[in-house]
Design a protein around this motif. Sequence first.
Motif, PDB file in Angstrom:
ATOM      1  N   GLU A 150       3.786  -4.345   8.197  1.00 43.34           N
ATOM      2  CA  GLU A 150       3.063  -5.545   8.621  1.00 43.34           C
ATOM      3  C   GLU A 150       2.895  -6.475   7.424  1.00 43.34           C
ATOM      4  N   GLY A 151       3.364  -7.700   7.551  1.00 43.49           N
ATOM      5  CA  GLY A 151       3.265  -8.659   6.439  1.00 43.49           C
ATOM      6  C   GLY A 151       4.640  -9.050   5.957  1.00 43.49           C
ATOM      7  N   SER A 152       4.739  -9.370   4.662  1.00 46.34           N
ATOM      8  CA  SER A 152       6.002  -9.833   4.090  1.00 46.34           C
ATOM      9  C   SER A 152       6.312  -9.042   2.822  1.00 46.34           C
ATOM     10  N   PHE A 153       7.369  -8.234   2.916  1.00 46.88           N
ATOM     11  CA  PHE A 153       7.774  -7.492   1.721  1.00 46.88           C
ATOM     12  C   PHE A 153       8.342  -8.432   0.671  1.00 46.88           C
ATOM     13  N   ARG A 154       9.050  -9.455   1.084  1.00 41.17           N
ATOM     14  CA  ARG A 154       9.629 -10.411   0.127  1.00 41.17           C
ATOM     15  C   ARG A 154       8.567 -11.039  -0.755  1.00 41.17           C
ATOM     16  N   ARG A 155       7.407 -11.322  -0.148  1.00 47.18           N
ATOM     17  CA  ARG A 155       6.304 -11.921  -0.905  1.00 47.18           C
ATOM     18  C   ARG A 155       5.444 -10.851  -1.573  1.00 47.18           C
ATOM     19  N   ARG A 156       5.838  -9.590  -1.449  1.00 41.54           N
ATOM     20  CA  ARG A 156       5.084  -8.478  -2.019  1.00 41.54           C
ATOM     21  C   ARG A 156       3.650  -8.464  -1.489  1.00 41.54           C
ATOM     22  N   SER A 157       3.538  -8.654  -0.193  1.00 40.40           N
ATOM     23  CA  SER A 157       2.229  -8.645   0.460  1.00 40.40           C
ATOM     24  C   SER A 157       2.396  -8.040   1.850  1.00 40.40           C
ATOM     25  N   CYS A 158       2.327  -6.711   1.926  1.00 38.96           N
ATOM     26  CA  CYS A 158       2.506  -6.068   3.222  1.00 38.96           C
ATOM     27  C   CYS A 158       1.797  -4.722   3.250  1.00 38.96           C
ATOM     28  N   LYS A 159       1.588  -4.221   4.466  1.00 41.34           N
ATOM     29  CA  LYS A 159       0.949  -2.938   4.692  1.00 41.34           C
ATOM     30  C   LYS A 159       1.883  -2.054   5.511  1.00 41.34           C
ATOM     31  N   ILE A 160       1.835  -0.760   5.231  1.00 44.59           N
ATOM     32  CA  ILE A 160       2.589   0.220   6.002  1.00 44.59           C
ATOM     33  C   ILE A 160       1.587   0.989   6.846  1.00 44.59           C
ATOM     34  N   ARG A 161       1.772   0.940   8.158  1.00 48.68           N
ATOM     35  CA  ARG A 161       0.842   1.602   9.081  1.00 48.68           C
ATOM     36  C   ARG A 161       1.566   2.717   9.836  1.00 48.68           C
ATOM     37  N   ASN A 162       0.806   3.770  10.191  1.00 49.15           N
ATOM     38  CA  ASN A 162       1.396   4.852  10.967  1.00 49.15           C
ATOM     39  C   ASN A 162       1.375   4.513  12.452  1.00 49.15           C
ATOM     40  N   SER A 163       1.734   5.476  13.304  1.00 52.00           N
ATOM     41  CA  SER A 163       1.895   5.207  14.737  1.00 52.00           C
ATOM     42  C   SER A 163       0.598   4.857  15.437  1.00 52.00           C
ATOM     43  N   VAL A 164      -0.557   5.228  14.839  1.00 52.75           N
ATOM     44  CA  VAL A 164      -1.846   4.892  15.457  1.00 52.75           C
ATOM     45  C   VAL A 164      -2.497   3.683  14.773  1.00 52.75           C
ATOM     46  N   GLY A 165      -1.768   3.020  13.906  1.00 57.16           N
ATOM     47  CA  GLY A 165      -2.257   1.792  13.293  1.00 57.16           C
ATOM     48  C   GLY A 165      -3.025   1.964  12.003  1.00 57.16           C
ATOM     49  N   GLU A 166      -3.129   3.196  11.483  1.00 57.34           N
ATOM     50  CA  GLU A 166      -3.843   3.421  10.231  1.00 57.34           C
ATOM     51  C   GLU A 166      -2.986   2.998   9.037  1.00 57.34           C
ATOM     52  N   CYS A 200       4.139  10.573  -0.907  1.00 63.05           N
ATOM     53  CA  CYS A 200       4.455   9.422  -1.762  1.00 63.05           C
ATOM     54  C   CYS A 200       5.956   9.195  -1.887  1.00 63.05           C
ATOM     55  N   ALA A 201       6.738  10.282  -1.902  1.00 61.32           N
ATOM     56  CA  ALA A 201       8.188  10.131  -2.005  1.00 61.32           C
ATOM     57  C   ALA A 201       8.745   9.433  -0.768  1.00 61.32           C
ATOM     58  N   MET A 202       8.245   9.772   0.403  1.00 56.73           N
ATOM     59  CA  MET A 202       8.715   9.136   1.625  1.00 56.73           C
ATOM     60  C   MET A 202       8.334   7.656   1.634  1.00 56.73           C
ATOM     61  N   ILE A 203       7.107   7.337   1.195  1.00 54.26           N
ATOM     62  CA  ILE A 203       6.687   5.938   1.131  1.00 54.26           C
ATOM     63  C   ILE A 203       7.579   5.159   0.159  1.00 54.26           C
ATOM     64  N   MET A 204       7.927   5.784  -0.971  1.00 54.91           N
ATOM     65  CA  MET A 204       8.804   5.113  -1.918  1.00 54.91           C
ATOM     66  C   MET A 204      10.188   4.901  -1.314  1.00 54.91           C
ATOM     67  N   ALA A 205      10.646   5.832  -0.470  1.00 55.87           N
ATOM     68  CA  ALA A 205      11.911   5.640   0.241  1.00 55.87           C
ATOM     69  C   ALA A 205      11.807   4.454   1.202  1.00 55.87           C
ATOM     70  N   PHE A 206      10.628   4.273   1.830  1.00 57.51           N
ATOM     71  CA  PHE A 206      10.420   3.089   2.667  1.00 57.51           C
ATOM     72  C   PHE A 206      10.596   1.808   1.838  1.00 57.51           C
ATOM     73  N   VAL A 207      10.030   1.815   0.625  1.00 56.85           N
ATOM     74  CA  VAL A 207      10.108   0.639  -0.244  1.00 56.85           C
ATOM     75  C   VAL A 207      11.560   0.306  -0.578  1.00 56.85           C
ATOM     76  N   ILE A 208      12.350   1.334  -0.887  1.00 59.39           N
ATOM     77  CA  ILE A 208      13.752   1.096  -1.228  1.00 59.39           C
ATOM     78  C   ILE A 208      14.503   0.519  -0.038  1.00 59.39           C
ATOM     79  N   ALA A 209      14.272   1.106   1.148  1.00 62.62           N
ATOM     80  CA  ALA A 209      14.931   0.586   2.346  1.00 62.62           C
ATOM     81  C   ALA A 209      14.471  -0.829   2.659  1.00 62.62           C
ATOM     82  N   LEU A 210      13.182  -1.106   2.484  1.00 59.84           N
ATOM     83  CA  LEU A 210      12.675  -2.462   2.694  1.00 59.84           C
ATOM     84  C   LEU A 210      13.360  -3.460   1.771  1.00 59.84           C
TER      85      LEU A 210
END
Length: 369
Positions: A150-166, A200-210
């Motif tokens: 949610e937000g803009s990764f390009r602008r370095r301003s975004c949130k990663i939420r799970n399936s229940v919105g947390e 944390c490793a999985m989240i960092m993988a999200f960052v690389i894919a983003l």
Amino acid sequence: MSRIHPSNQRQDAAASTAAARAAVYTVWKRSSMGFQGTDGFSVYDHAGTLAFRVDNYSRRRKLFSGDLLLMDGHGSPLLALTPQIISMHDQWNCYRASEEGQGKRTRSQQLFSMRKCSVMQSSHEAEVHMSGCTHASSDRTGHVPGFSIEGSFRRRSCKIRNSVGEEVARIRRKKAGAASLSLTLAEDVFSLEVQPNVDCAMIMAFVIALDRICWKPYTPMISDGPKNRNQPLIEPMGSKASEEGQGKRTRSQQLFSMRKCSVMQSSHEAEVHMSGCTHASSDRTGHVPGFSIEGSFRRRSCKIRNSVGEEVARIRRKKAGAASLSLTLAEDVFSLEVQPNVDCAMIMAFVIALDRICWKPYTPMICSS
């Protein structure tokens, strides 16, 4: 008398507090392997220790970039990311990495798939479907993505939420120095905050894919001149600028002249001769330069001294974050410290002239995959 034993309660409490605290990382889009930094990712924890890295990153587009390998700080492979070549969306798939090599991966080995969302179908920038879920859109099949951005990764301003919105992680711009210092670093350095009990490793993988699916062409920040009517105070040649235009300048209008020194004639990198002084070498004519540059401007480690040897300014490499974080920024960002009662505009003119006479060819830091 009761016996006094070393208390484990305090240690347990400290461990519980650490577990409940979010992990904050500094992500630098530079490989940790190159001397000046090549394309990649170097991720540092709050203590300045290298936690994750990617060394085979390329700025090229998806079809030509190849696989990306996320490693820990010691170089052990953790996760491998592969582009989905035949896809309606920009999509990357993640697999467990192994020491033996990549080989042929199957769908059963896949951990997740991230794809870029269409602005017509979703308010999210990207969605992550964990293994076992289909890759179709959630609004057609009813499958809810495991994570959404949610937000803009390009602008370095975004949130990663799970399936229940947390919120499980957040990406934001990185600020250097104390909280009172409003210096925001370039997009190549940003902060990643991961909530407790999140991989944390999985989240960092999200960052690389983003970073791949939100790809944009690499454009060096080159300015074609002032965008407003304000004119420079001092031009690189060391003469006063005029609001009416440049016109023809005379020697009487000249403030100073800077020249690069020969290593055979002087131990200084450059010398500044103020107006009224000849431009000949001081060792031939006896003229002492008004200012001299001692050290190496190219390495961003030099001092500017006046004619009596007093230090009037210093140039050094710039570090990001707290003093305990040993992240040194690239040469495009550096610190300039000017002593009191010294003309800052003139010193800045010295810096501009130094950048030209200590010139080196511009080489984009590109690493082949």
